[in-house]
Write a protein that holds these residues in place. Structure first.
Motif, PDB file in Angstrom:
ATOM      1  N   ARG A 292       0.880  -1.170   0.265  1.00  0.00           N
ATOM      2  CA  ARG A 292       0.211   0.188   0.311  1.00  0.00           C
ATOM      3  C   ARG A 292       1.044   1.125   0.047  1.00  0.00           C
ATOM      4  O   ARG A 292       0.825   2.198  -0.500  1.00  0.00           O
ATOM      5  CB  ARG A 292      -0.700  -0.499   1.150  1.00  0.00           C
ATOM      6  CG  ARG A 292      -2.629  -1.176   1.149  1.00  0.00           C
ATOM      7  CD  ARG A 292      -2.816  -0.490   2.349  1.00  0.00           C
ATOM      8  NE  ARG A 292      -3.523   0.701   2.332  1.00  0.00           N
ATOM      9  CZ  ARG A 292      -4.208   1.008   3.207  1.00  0.00           C
ATOM     10  NH1 ARG A 292      -4.878  -0.002   4.216  1.00  0.00           N
ATOM     11  NH2 ARG A 292      -4.577   2.144   3.249  1.00  0.00           N
ATOM     12  N   ALA A 293       2.163   1.342   0.845  1.00  0.00           N
ATOM     13  CA  ALA A 293       2.936   2.258   0.766  1.00  0.00           C
ATOM     14  C   ALA A 293       3.634   2.390  -0.718  1.00  0.00           C
ATOM     15  O   ALA A 293       3.333   4.095  -1.041  1.00  0.00           O
ATOM     16  CB  ALA A 293       3.982   2.249   1.727  1.00  0.00           C
TER      17      ALA A 293
ATOM     18  N   GLN B 144       8.550   4.926   2.256  1.00  0.00           N
ATOM     19  CA  GLN B 144       8.330   4.281   3.383  1.00  0.00           C
ATOM     20  C   GLN B 144       7.210   4.275   4.701  1.00  0.00           C
ATOM     21  O   GLN B 144       7.000   5.324   4.498  1.00  0.00           O
ATOM     22  CB  GLN B 144       9.855   5.282   4.741  1.00  0.00           C
ATOM     23  CG  GLN B 144      10.495   4.790   5.410  1.00  0.00           C
ATOM     24  CD  GLN B 144      11.732   5.914   5.910  1.00  0.00           C
ATOM     25  OE1 GLN B 144      11.792   6.318   5.193  1.00  0.00           O
ATOM     26  NE2 GLN B 144      11.976   5.608   7.259  1.00  0.00           N
ATOM     27  N   PHE B 145       7.155   3.295   4.734  1.00  0.00           N
ATOM     28  CA  PHE B 145       5.988   3.045   5.910  1.00  0.00           C
ATOM     29  C   PHE B 145       7.233   3.777   7.439  1.00  0.00           C
ATOM     30  O   PHE B 145       7.405   4.002   7.943  1.00  0.00           O
ATOM     31  CB  PHE B 145       5.364   1.552   6.527  1.00  0.00           C
ATOM     32  CG  PHE B 145       6.484   0.678   6.839  1.00  0.00           C
ATOM     33  CD1 PHE B 145       6.671   0.213   8.024  1.00  0.00           C
ATOM     34  CD2 PHE B 145       7.212  -0.089   5.512  1.00  0.00           C
ATOM     35  CE1 PHE B 145       7.393  -0.947   8.586  1.00  0.00           C
ATOM     36  CE2 PHE B 145       7.885  -1.059   6.191  1.00  0.00           C
ATOM     37  CZ  PHE B 145       8.158  -1.885   7.066  1.00  0.00           C
TER      38      PHE B 145
ATOM     39  N   ASN C 110      11.297   0.703  14.510  1.00  0.00           N
ATOM     40  CA  ASN C 110      11.956   0.876  13.625  1.00  0.00           C
ATOM     41  C   ASN C 110      13.272  -0.036  13.879  1.00  0.00           C
ATOM     42  O   ASN C 110      13.627  -0.171  12.184  1.00  0.00           O
ATOM     43  CB  ASN C 110      12.304   2.378  13.310  1.00  0.00           C
ATOM     44  CG  ASN C 110      11.375   3.069  13.250  1.00  0.00           C
ATOM     45  OD1 ASN C 110      11.109   3.095  12.167  1.00  0.00           O
ATOM     46  ND2 ASN C 110      11.368   4.490  13.996  1.00  0.00           N
ATOM     47  N   ALA C 111      13.195  -0.102  15.202  1.00  0.00           N
ATOM     48  CA  ALA C 111      15.108  -1.369  15.212  1.00  0.00           C
ATOM     49  C   ALA C 111      14.464  -2.618  13.943  1.00  0.00           C
ATOM     50  O   ALA C 111      15.224  -3.588  14.257  1.00  0.00           O
ATOM     51  CB  ALA C 111      15.030  -1.137  16.850  1.00  0.00           C
TER      52      ALA C 111
ATOM     53  N   PHE D 214       4.349   6.477   5.331  1.00  0.00           N
ATOM     54  CA  PHE D 214       2.942   6.045   5.315  1.00  0.00           C
ATOM     55  C   PHE D 214       2.754   5.399   6.243  1.00  0.00           C
ATOM     56  O   PHE D 214       3.899   4.112   6.906  1.00  0.00           O
ATOM     57  CB  PHE D 214       2.511   4.744   3.800  1.00  0.00           C
ATOM     58  CG  PHE D 214       1.725   3.594   4.257  1.00  0.00           C
ATOM     59  CD1 PHE D 214       0.336   4.304   3.465  1.00  0.00           C
ATOM     60  CD2 PHE D 214       0.860   2.735   5.611  1.00  0.00           C
ATOM     61  CE1 PHE D 214      -0.928   3.659   3.655  1.00  0.00           C
ATOM     62  CE2 PHE D 214       0.243   1.784   4.834  1.00  0.00           C
ATOM     63  CZ  PHE D 214      -0.814   2.441   4.390  1.00  0.00           C
ATOM     64  N   HIS D 215       1.798   5.430   6.970  1.00  0.00           N
ATOM     65  CA  HIS D 215       2.224   5.627   8.621  1.00  0.00           C
ATOM     66  C   HIS D 215       1.475   4.112   8.942  1.00  0.00           C
ATOM     67  O   HIS D 215      -0.450   4.539   8.247  1.00  0.00           O
ATOM     68  CB  HIS D 215       1.282   6.706   9.796  1.00  0.00           C
ATOM     69  CG  HIS D 215       2.421   8.138   9.088  1.00  0.00           C
ATOM     70  ND1 HIS D 215       3.155   8.531  10.363  1.00  0.00           N
ATOM     71  CD2 HIS D 215       2.325   9.036   8.464  1.00  0.00           C
ATOM     72  CE1 HIS D 215       3.938   9.702   9.637  1.00  0.00           C
ATOM     73  NE2 HIS D 215       3.430   9.438   8.858  1.00  0.00           N
ATOM     74  N   LEU D 216       1.489   3.192   9.365  1.00  0.00           N
ATOM     75  CA  LEU D 216       1.298   2.462  10.446  1.00  0.00           C
ATOM     76  C   LEU D 216       0.126   2.762  11.634  1.00  0.00           C
ATOM     77  O   LEU D 216       0.578   3.251  12.345  1.00  0.00           O
ATOM     78  CB  LEU D 216       1.727   1.288  10.433  1.00  0.00           C
ATOM     79  CG  LEU D 216       2.878   0.940   9.518  1.00  0.00           C
ATOM     80  CD1 LEU D 216       4.118  -0.261  10.116  1.00  0.00           C
ATOM     81  CD2 LEU D 216       2.217   0.485   8.234  1.00  0.00           C
ATOM     82  N   LYS D 217      -1.258   1.779  11.545  1.00  0.00           N
ATOM     83  CA  LYS D 217      -2.059   2.575  12.627  1.00  0.00           C
ATOM     84  C   LYS D 217      -1.904   1.743  13.630  1.00  0.00           C
ATOM     85  O   LYS D 217      -2.777   1.958  14.876  1.00  0.00           O
ATOM     86  CB  LYS D 217      -3.628   2.570  11.985  1.00  0.00           C
ATOM     87  CG  LYS D 217      -3.946   3.578  10.958  1.00  0.00           C
ATOM     88  CD  LYS D 217      -4.849   3.902  10.765  1.00  0.00           C
ATOM     89  CE  LYS D 217      -5.258   4.943   9.495  1.00  0.00           C
ATOM     90  NZ  LYS D 217      -7.022   4.446   8.716  1.00  0.00           N
ATOM     91  N   GLU D 218      -1.812   0.295  13.059  1.00  0.00           N
ATOM     92  CA  GLU D 218      -1.550  -0.682  14.134  1.00  0.00           C
ATOM     93  C   GLU D 218       0.170  -0.985  14.510  1.00  0.00           C
ATOM     94  O   GLU D 218       0.836  -1.407  14.154  1.00  0.00           O
ATOM     95  CB  GLU D 218      -2.103  -1.259  14.293  1.00  0.00           C
ATOM     96  CG  GLU D 218      -3.892  -1.359  14.175  1.00  0.00           C
ATOM     97  CD  GLU D 218      -4.789  -2.603  14.680  1.00  0.00           C
ATOM     98  OE1 GLU D 218      -4.243  -3.165  14.034  1.00  0.00           O
ATOM     99  OE2 GLU D 218      -5.664  -1.745  14.145  1.00  0.00           O
TER     100      GLU D 218
END
Length: 374
Positions: A251-252, A335-336, A344-345, A370-374
Motif C-alpha cells: 500500500r505504501a 517508507q512506512f 523502527n529497529a 505511510f503511517h501504520l495505525k497498529e
C-alpha cells in the motif's frame, strides 16, 4: 557573565570583581596565617582546611559545618563550568566557530548541547586521569592561566590602540597580569608536564576544528547569499520526471506511485532484484505492470545483493536524459512509519542508505511516508 549585569554593566561587573577579589584575599590570608600558626603541612589524606578545622573546633559540630560548607562551595565552583561553558559555546557558535546546534535551547531553556558536551569531556578526563585531583589540578591551572595570559595581553593591545585616559598605567597593570600568568603557565609545564601534556594536543586540535567550522560556514554563506544587485538565475523546467523506488508492491508503494503520477510528467518505477528468488522477482514485475500499466517498470539485476550501487547507476543515466529534455528529476522513496518509535529497529534501513547516497547527486530526493495505525 558581564552581559547579565544591569546598566552600567561594566561598572557593576567591576565592583563585583573587586568584592570577589577582597573576599578571596581575606580567606587566603586567614588560611595562610592559621596554617603557619598551627604548623600545618599538606597531607594526601586530610586537606589543609580539615586540619585547620580540627585544630580550631576539634571534632565538634562546627568542624562538620566547615566541611559541609567547603563541599558546597566546591559544588558551586563545579557548577560554574556548566553555567559558563554553554554561554561560551553559544558565543562561539554565533561567531561561526562552533556548530549552530550550540545556539539551541532545550526544554528547560538552557543550552543543553553545551551542557552535555562539557559533561562528556569531564567524564573523558576523569577516566584518563583515573579521578586523581592531584593530576587534574595542574591541567585545570593551565586551562585557567593561558586565557588569563591571552586576555591580559589583549588588553595591552587595546590600550595602545585606544590611548584613552591613563592608558599607560592601565597597560602596565595588564602587563604585570600577563607576565605573572605567563610565568605560571611556563612553571606548570616545567614542573607538571606529565599531567598537562594533553593540553598541547587538545588545544591545537580544537583550534583546527574551530577554523574548519568557520571556513565551512563562510563558504556556505558565500554560496547561498543572494545579493540585491545581482539577479537570481532561475531555471525554468519543461517537465518533471519521478523515479519511485520499489521493493515490494505494498500500500505504501501504491500510494507513492499515485502521488508521483500527480506531480510528474514521466513516472518510472525502479526495482533492484537478486539471484536468490527469481520467481518472486518475476511475479513482482507482473503484478506491478497489471496494477500500473501506464508506469514504466525497470528491474535492475544485482549479483552481489547491493542495492545502492545499481540504483545510483540507474539514477545517473536517467539524470542525463532529464537534463537533455530540460526536466527536473525527483527520486521518491516510499517508507512506512511504525506506530511506536522503537519498532523502527525491527526493519531494515535501506531507504536511509539510499537517501544518504543520493544526497551526493544534484537531484531532489523525497520520502513518501505511510503511517501504520497498529
Amino acid at each position: 557573565a558581564v552581559p547579565n549585569f544591569k546598566e552600567p554593566k561594566s561598572k557593576n561587573a567591576s565592583m563585583t570583581l573587586v568584592i570577589m577579589a577582597l573576599i578571596l584575599a581575606f580567606f587566603l590570608t586567614g588560611i595562610t596565617f592559621l596554617s603557619f600558626s598551627y604548623g600545618i603541612t599538606p597531607d594526601t589524606h586530610v586537606t589543609v582546611l580539615a586540619q585547620i578545622g580540627q585544630q580550631v573546633f576539634g571534632h565538634g559540630v562546627f568542624f562538620y559545618i566547615l566541611q559541609i560548607a567547603t563541599a558546597l562551595i566546591l559544588a558551586v565552583a563545579a557548577n560554574t563550568g556548566f553555567s559558563a561553558f554553554p554561554q561560551l559555546a553559544y558565543n562561539l557558535a554565533r561567531d561561526k566557530f562552533m556548530p549552530h546546534s550550540y545556539m539551541d535551547k532545550g526544554d528547560r531553556l538552557g543550552y543543553s548541547n553545551g551542557i552535555m558536551s562539557l559533561a562528556l569531556g569531564a567524564i573523558v578526563l576523569l577516566v584518563i586521569f583515573k579521578g586523581s585531583t592531584g593530576s587534574l589540578i595542574p591541567l585545570y591551572a593551565v586551562g585557567v592561566f593561558v586565557p588569563f595570559t591571552l586576555s591580559q595581553s589583549g588588553m595591552i593591545i587595546h590600550w595602545w590602540r585606544e590611548r584613552d585616559g591613563h592608558w599607560l598605567v592601565k597597560s602596565l597593570i595588564n602587563f604585570v597580569g600577563a607576565f605573572i600568568s605567563g610565568v605560571l603557565v611556563v612553571t606548570l609545564f616545567v614542573l607538571h608536564f606529565s599531567s598537562v601534556w594533553p593540553y598541547l594536543i587538545i588545544m591545537p586540535m580544537l583550534l583546527r576544528v574551530f577554523w574548519v567550522i568557520n571556513r565551512h560556514y563562510k563558504l556556505v554563506a558565500k554560496q547561498l547569499r543572494v545579493l540585491s544587485e545581482e539577479p537570481i538565475k532561475r531555471h525554468r523546467y519543461d517537465g518533471a520526471t519521478v523515479i519511485v523506488l520499489v521493493s515490494n508492491l505494498t500500500r505504501a508503494t501504491a500510494e507513492a506511485v499515485d502521488y508521483a503520477k500527480s506531480i510528474g510528467n514521466t513516472v518510472l518505477a525502479m526495482h533492484v532484484s537478486f539471484d536468490s528468488n527469481p520467481q518472486k522477482e518475476h511475479r513482482l514485475g507482473t503484478e506491478f505492470k497489471r496494477e500500473f500499466p501506464e508506469v514504466r517498470y525497470v528491474d535492475i539485476h544485482s549479483s552481489y545483493r547491493s542495492i545502492t550501487k545499481p540504483a545510483m547507476r540507474f539514477v545517473d543515466e536517467i539524470a542525463k536524459g532529464t537534463k537533455e529534455r530540460n526536466y527536473s528529476l525527483t527520486i521518491l522513496i516510499p517508507q512506512f512509519v511504525p506506530r511506536h518509535g522503537w519498532q523502527n529497529a525491527l526493519h531494515n534501513q535501506n531507504s536511509l542508505k539510499l537517501r544518504t547516497a543520493l544526497a551526493s547527486r544534484d537531484i531532489t530526493v523525497s520520502t513518501y511516508y505511510f503511517h501504520l495505525k497498529e
